[in-house]
Design a protein around this motif. Structure first.
Motif, mmCIF file in Angstrom:
data_model
loop_
_atom_site.group_PDB
_atom_site.id
_atom_site.type_symbol
_atom_site.label_atom_id
_atom_site.label_comp_id
_atom_site.label_asym_id
_atom_site.label_seq_id
_atom_site.Cartn_x
_atom_site.Cartn_y
_atom_site.Cartn_z
ATOM 1 N N ASN A 1 33.613 48.195 30.048
ATOM 2 C CA ASN A 1 32.890 48.869 28.962
ATOM 3 C C ASN A 1 32.912 50.392 29.100
ATOM 4 O OD1 ASN A 1 32.130 46.554 27.509
ATOM 5 N ND2 ASN A 1 30.391 46.188 28.875
ATOM 6 N N TRP B 1 34.456 52.762 26.121
ATOM 7 C CA TRP B 1 33.695 53.787 25.413
ATOM 8 C C TRP B 1 34.177 55.189 25.773
ATOM 9 C CZ3 TRP B 1 31.182 52.799 21.198
ATOM 10 C CH2 TRP B 1 30.729 51.497 20.977
ATOM 11 N N CYS C 1 40.045 46.430 19.374
ATOM 12 C CA CYS C 1 38.990 45.570 18.829
ATOM 13 C C CYS C 1 39.585 44.337 18.159
ATOM 14 C CB CYS C 1 38.135 46.343 17.829
ATOM 15 S SG CYS C 1 37.118 47.654 18.556
ATOM 16 N N SER D 1 35.624 44.798 23.726
ATOM 17 C CA SER D 1 34.277 44.414 24.167
ATOM 18 C C SER D 1 34.189 42.896 24.270
ATOM 19 C CB SER D 1 33.226 44.943 23.179
ATOM 20 O OG SER D 1 31.945 44.420 23.452
ATOM 21 N N ASN E 1 31.627 41.447 23.184
ATOM 22 C CA ASN E 1 30.780 41.136 22.043
ATOM 23 C C ASN E 1 31.610 41.249 20.763
ATOM 24 O OD1 ASN E 1 28.927 41.506 19.791
ATOM 25 N ND2 ASN E 1 27.303 41.696 21.321
ATOM 26 N N GLU F 1 32.910 44.548 18.378
ATOM 27 C CA GLU F 1 34.325 44.805 18.075
ATOM 28 C C GLU F 1 34.559 44.928 16.571
ATOM 29 O OE1 GLU F 1 36.992 43.079 21.711
ATOM 30 O OE2 GLU F 1 36.307 41.617 20.233
#
Length: 441
Positions: A117, A121, A167, A173, A175, A179
């Protein structure tokens, strides 16, 4: 003293298909202690000798050069010749038919598939910061420095595309909702509908370099090229001088028509289209309100064209070369298409940083689940285990010139036939490119 020089026959190459020029015989004539060479056009083997005479005798001596056998298409020497001609560092050996894509995936370290992560980011921060710097440069640059500011900003906004690309491949991610949101937002400055692109791009990975089925690029079918004089001219311009921006046509024709999607995809595609139209309906008027029409051109249109330059260039270089075939479904092999049919190309470091290593493309085609920040580690592993099969280049003018002037109409035997071989009278744009594009490798 008598001095003689013998010339060896050489294997020469001519044109993009490297047809060997026939070897030649050397005839040698001697008089008054001087040896002269004379070429003629017959293939011979062996060498005939006669003793050179003493000073006051004249004797004919004939020397026949042994011709060099043409390099086999599968030989290292032949691939080296092609590499130099096309602008590659290496053209890989053909991958054996018994190697599967799973074999290659299983050879990769498990850590290259891990999502981090912080690194994910960090890539968002790099793109947002570099894009903001670009907009600042545009606002302050005098007119003569605007092209540099646009080049930087167009490259920076390409980083947003790569984030959305991760994504879409579920490599940003753990999650899925995160995404979807990040991917949609990352694509908005490009007015690219995220879900329609994702659906089509998944098929590109599933059918890479498969005739008809690959949704990224296709060679021009001969029937289409011959179907209409007007269409032929448009194709020649599109796949010739306009090719670095042909992704604009792909963006418009493929992603905005809901009829091109499966029933199960339509709802999500429609939501993405609504987001894009909302950005255009709100964002564009705000830009015009604050900066005027010329501000919209300066701050949005020119960087957007810069993005499409990279979108087109990356896609071209990744999958297009005279030696890389497109195959029909019954002949297609997944491992060969993804490992042998994908090109690794190095660019200047600042481009690779801003574009999050999307140019390190072979591991991405081996498994799209590898995050962009792990592509280099994955590529290193592939080089160690499968290096002799890889196609590798450093971006250069000869590479681009080869793609833009040779890789045109599909031909099963030769892979591509250039436009100017099929329609020389309509191919002035190709002749122009051959004349003005540098040939530096």
């Amino acid at each position: 003293m008598m001095s003689c020089r013998l010339a060896d026959s050489m294997l020469l190459s001519k044109g993009p298909y490297h047809k060997p020029i026939r070897s030649q015989r050397v005839g040698a004539h001697f008089s008054s202690g001087i040896c002269y060479l004379k070429w003629d056009n017959h293939l011979q083997k062996g060498i005939k000798h006669q003793q050179c005479s003493p000073r006051y005798r004249r004797t004919f001596v004939q020397a026949i050069a042994i011709p060099v056998a043409p390099s086999s298409p599968d030989s290292a020497e032949y691939r080296k010749q092609l590499s130099e001609s096309y602008g590659f560092k290496q053209i890989g050996e053909p991958l054996p038919d018994n190697v599967t894509l799973k074999d290659v995936i299983d050879s990769l370290p498990k850590k290259v598939f891990e999502i981090d992560n912080v690194k994910a980011w960090k890539s968002v921060l790099i793109s947002a910061t570099s894009y903001a710097i670009g907009l600042f440069m545009i606002s302050k640059a005098p007119w003569y420095l605007l092209p540099l500011a646009w080049a930087w900003t167009g490259t920076a906004v390409t980083g947003f595309f790569v984030i959305g690309h991760d994504c879409a491949h579920k490599s940003f991610s753990r999650n899925k909702l995160v995404e979807d949101i990040v991917g949609t937002l990352a694509f908005l400055p490009l007015i690219y509908p995220y879900e329609p692109w994702r659906f089509k791009h998944d098929r590109h990975h599933a059918k890479t370099n498969m005739l008809v089925e690959d949704t990224a690029w296709q060679p021009i079918p001969k029937e289409e090229f011959d179907s209409s004089p007007l269409l032929r001219k448009a194709i020649i311009y599109g796949y010739g001088p306009l090719r670095p921006w042909m992704s604009i046509a792909h963006w418009w024709l493929v992603h905005f028509n809901l009829k091109k999607f499966r029933t199960s995809e339509v709802k999500r595609a429609a939501i993405s289209l609504a987001c894009v139209f909302a950005f255009m309906g709100i964002g564009w008027p705000l830009i015009v309100y604050k900066t005027g029409i010329m501000g919209w051109v300066k701050f949005w249109l020119m960087p957007w064209l810069g993005y499409h330059f990279w979108m087109s260039t990356f896609t071209m270089v990744h999958h297009t070369a005279p030696h890389i075939p497109f195959k029909s479904a019954d002949e297609w092999n997944a491992a060969q298409a993804q490992l042998n049919g994908t090109v690794h190309c190095d660019y200047p470091s600042w481009i690779e940083i801003l574009c999050h290593d999307i140019n390190v493309h072979i591991p991405h085609h081996i498994s799209p689940r590898i995050p962009s920040y792990n592509l280099r580690a994955a590529h290193k592993s592939i080089q160690e285990n499968w290096g002799k099969y890889l196609n590798e280049a450093t971006w250069n003018w000869r590479l681009m010139k080869t793609i833009m002037t040779v890789c045109h109409v599909y031909n099963k035997e030769e892979n591509y036939v250039p436009f100017d071989e099929l329609a020389p009278e309509d191919s002035l744009p190709i002749a122009f490119l051959k004349k003005v594009m540098p040939d530096y490798a």
